[in-house]
Design an enzyme around this catalytic site. Structure first.
Site, PDB file in Angstrom:
ATOM      1  N   ASP A  47       0.845  -1.192   0.000  1.00  0.00           N
ATOM      2  CA  ASP A  47       0.000   0.000   0.000  1.00  0.00           C
ATOM      3  C   ASP A  47       0.881   1.243   0.000  1.00  0.00           C
ATOM      4  OD1 ASP A  47      -2.255  -1.560   0.093  1.00  0.00           O
ATOM      5  OD2 ASP A  47      -2.495  -1.390   2.281  1.00  0.00           O
ATOM      6  N   HIS A  73      -5.920   5.085  -0.100  1.00  0.00           N
ATOM      7  CA  HIS A  73      -4.540   4.665  -0.355  1.00  0.00           C
ATOM      8  C   HIS A  73      -4.509   3.992  -1.741  1.00  0.00           C
ATOM      9  CE1 HIS A  73      -6.307   0.870   1.026  1.00  0.00           C
ATOM     10  NE2 HIS A  73      -5.275   0.243   0.419  1.00  0.00           N
ATOM     11  N   HIS A  80      -3.395   0.467  -3.538  1.00  0.00           N
ATOM     12  CA  HIS A  80      -2.900  -0.905  -3.437  1.00  0.00           C
ATOM     13  C   HIS A  80      -2.191  -1.218  -4.759  1.00  0.00           C
ATOM     14  CE1 HIS A  80      -2.781  -5.162  -2.377  1.00  0.00           C
ATOM     15  NE2 HIS A  80      -3.132  -5.407  -3.648  1.00  0.00           N
TER      16      HIS A  80
END
Length: 263
Positions: free
Chosen positions: A160, A235, A237
């Site tokens: 992440d 965020h 990934h």
């Protein structure tokens, strides 16, 4: 019966007339060979020589005299022709030199152009082969293979990257988009088949900016970060795989570092 001399316009020819007639007559007789046959050889030769001498003395003498002015004109004409030939030779040599200089300049320009083209191609290859972070200036918040109940497989299949919602996400390298849209637990995601045959995945996007089949270069914007799918907050990934299928994942940090990206 006595004969008398004619008078008036019928008077006898003068001395000079008779001499000319005699000369002409003797010349005729000599030409026809009469004297040659009747007189002795010596007499014939003497008569012929005498006649030739008198004819030569009577003929006008012609001579070509070139004075100084004519000679000067001839010399001047020759000098002018020589100077013209020299001028033409110099002009021809100058034309050859100019043509050679032009040829060399064109060859040099071609070399410079080709060198620039080679440099541009090399720069383009370098750009296409270059890799970068999917989120500029970001860092990893959750590492690869981190364990926990948050992941159905029991561990994190990617990493992440820190990214606020709406942050630009870019392709890490050159490739072709093979998936763009909803990806279940990944939310809005993009999968790219890289030019080296590997695959990269970008998940939890708030929006997708590319379509399947589209070619992308390093740094091409492919969407905006978000928190869609199985996510606890905004965020990015990011995964790296050896194939398009889930489960072929490899360490994304090692993958990026192998391509010269500092993570």
């Amino acid at each position: 019966m006595a004969f008398t001399r004619a008078t008036g316009k019928h008077r006898a020819p003068g001395r000079m007339t008779r001499r000319s007639a005699n000369i002409a007559g003797v010349a005729t007789l000599t030409a026809t060979g009469v004297i040659g046959t009747l007189a002795s050889p010596a007499l014939a030769a003497e008569a012929g020589a005498s006649l030739a001498q008198e004819a030569a003395s009577a003929a006008p003498v012609r001579a070509i005299v070139i004075d100084d002015s004519l000679a000067a004109k001839i010399d001047a004409q020759a000098d002018a022709q020589r100077l013209a030939a020299q001028k033409a030779a110099k002009a021809k040599a100058a034309a050859r030199a100019e043509a050679e200089a032009k040829r060399k300049a064109q060859a040099r320009a071609k070399e410079v152009r080709e060198a620039k083209e080679r440099a541009a191609r090399a720069a383009e290859r370098e750009r296409l082969n270059a890799y970068r972070l999917p989120v500029a200036g970001s860092s990893v918040t959750t590492g690869y293979r981190t364990g926990g109940a948050l992941w159905s497989s029991g561990s994190h299949s990617g990493v992440d990257f820190r990214a606020a919602s709406g942050t630009s996400v870019v392709a890490v390298g050159a490739g072709t988009v093979v998936e763009a849209g909803w990806g279940g637990a990944y939310g809005n995601n993009v999968v790219i088949r890289m030019n080296d045959g590997t695959y990269t995945q970008y998940g939890h996007l708030s929006s997708v900016g590319v379509s399947v089949g589209q070619s992308v270069a390093p740094g091409t914007s492919i969407g905006l970060s978000g928190s869609t799918g199985n996510s606890t907050g905004p965020h990015l990934h990011f995964e790296a795989r050896t194939s398009e299928e889930y489960g072929s994942d490899i360490d994304p940090v090692a993958y990026l570092r192998a391509h010269g990206v500092g993570v």
